[in-house]
Design an enzyme around this catalytic site. Structure first.
Site, short mmCIF file in Angstrom:
data_model
loop_
_atom_site.label_atom_id
_atom_site.label_comp_id
_atom_site.label_asym_id
_atom_site.label_seq_id
_atom_site.Cartn_x
_atom_site.Cartn_y
_atom_site.Cartn_z
N HIS A 162 0.84 -1.20 0.00
CA HIS A 162 0.00 0.00 0.00
C HIS A 162 0.88 1.26 0.00
CE1 HIS A 162 -3.51 2.51 1.37
NE2 HIS A 162 -2.52 3.21 1.91
N GLU A 163 1.91 1.26 0.83
CA GLU A 163 2.79 2.43 0.89
C GLU A 163 3.63 2.55 -0.39
OE1 GLU A 163 2.23 4.55 3.08
OE2 GLU A 163 0.90 3.24 4.21
N HIS A 166 1.59 4.33 -2.93
CA HIS A 166 1.63 5.79 -2.80
C HIS A 166 2.88 6.35 -3.49
CE1 HIS A 166 -1.87 6.55 -0.41
NE2 HIS A 166 -1.47 5.85 0.62
N GLU A 239 -6.46 6.72 -0.68
CA GLU A 239 -6.36 5.48 0.09
C GLU A 239 -7.03 4.32 -0.64
OE1 GLU A 239 -4.44 5.20 2.72
OE2 GLU A 239 -3.97 7.31 2.34
#
Length: 338
Positions: A162-163, A166, A239
């Protein structure tokens, strides 16, 4: 309504171009806030734009100079400031948990096609993580020790993915700019309020422009709230997108769903986080009730989507509609309980 197809419809190049434009718009919006705050102080405190005032708008020039400095600092030093604010430390490869985290980040860097980011840990029992950096070359991921303790390897991999999403989508620049510029607006608003409260009464009685002092004062007071709402609006959709992108990297939506469930159930706030940095984190570190809600008000006031909705979408991606339906019912109950 957020759907899976709407989340994954854009490719990485489109997302990066779009985020570049969003970054520019955000900076311009914050510069406008700085300028308006300066103009308000000039009007109320210095009697600017009248025959009694100075020939140049002093406070406005100060505000613009301050905003230029804040923007430059945000771009060049923002990542370091954010990492310092949470007491981030370099990994100690001799520690097994740190070594495993390094391996996971390496795997996800390869899966995402990104450079290997710098990896940090912060000692806090709250399970959370965030990514920062103005671009892929300067990217960094920070994970709490609480997350390493709570989650298994696959779940940690989902959070790291997930990071990395980003970073891959160039979200980190946008979110880093928001953090520093938001802090700048708060500082400037506080300075404006102190300047006015410590000065003579608001403009002379009988002034033909006296009524304009009211909206000027109102702007000074509410500008931090408005700028924070702008930050929240930008953050929420990112998100969802990062969750979907993480699944592209891991091919395992359940690992991310399980990680979110464990973090939700732990319900531990991250003590070092602030309202200005909350949008950076994997899950909302402030743990407020509004974060479990959906709708326009929640969109304006919360930095993250409802965690149950994120989990529900991941179960749908995994082909488990029954689990998703169960969470949908739970989400409706939460909405009704409020």
């Amino acid at each position: 309504m957020v759907t899976i197809s709407s989340i994954v419809s854009q490719d990485f190049a489109q997302r990066q171009v779009r985020n570049g434009w969003i970054s520019a718009v955000i900076v311009l919006c914050f510069l406008l806030f700085f300028c308006l705050l300066g103009l308000s102080v000039d009007y109320i405190y210095f009697d600017a734009f009248t025959i009694h005032g100075p020939p140049v708008p002093i406070a406005t020039l100060v505000a613009l100079a301050f905003s230029a400095g804040v923007t430059f600092t945000a771009y060049t030093q923002g990542s370091k400031l954010i990492l310092a604010s949470v007491a981030a430390e370099n990994l100690d490869i001799e520690i097994p948990e740190h070594r495993e985290l390094h391996n996971i980040v390496t795997e996800m860097a390869l899966a995402s096609g990104c450079r290997m980011p710098k990896v940090y840990v912060t000692y806090d029992p709250a399970p959370n993580a965030f990514a920062t950096g103005q671009d892929e070359k300067a990217a960094a991921i920070c994970v709490t020790t609480g997350l390493l303790t709570l989650l298994g390897r696959e779940e940690t991999q989902g959070v790291v993915a997930h990071e990395m999403a980003h970073i891959r989508n160039n979200d980190t620049l946008v979110m880093m700019l928001i953090s520093i510029l938001l802090g700048g607006v708060v500082l400037l608003s506080d300075w404006a309020q102190r300047s006015i409260l410590g000065s003579r009464p608001v403009r002379r009685a009988g002034s033909s422009h006296a009524l304009l002092a009211i909206p000027a004062l109102l702007l000074i007071v509410i500008s931090p709230l408005i700028s924070r709402m702008l930050a929240m609006a930008v953050s929420r959709q990112r998100e969802y997108l990062a969750d979907a992108t993480a699944v592209e990297f891991t091919r395992n939506p359940l690992s991310l769903a399980k990680a979110l469930e464990k973090i939700r159930d732990a319900a531990l706030p991250f003590q070092k986080a602030t309202r200005g940095t909350a949008h950076l984190f994997f899950s909302n570190p402030l743990r407020r009730r509004i974060d479990d809600r959906d709708g326009r008000l929640a969109d304006l006031l919360s930095s993250h989507p409802p965690i149950n909705r994120r989990i529900m979408l991941l179960y749908q991606m995994a082909g488990l509609p029954g689990q998703a339906e169960r969470l949908k019912v739970a989400e409706i109950n939460v909405q009704g309980a409020g």
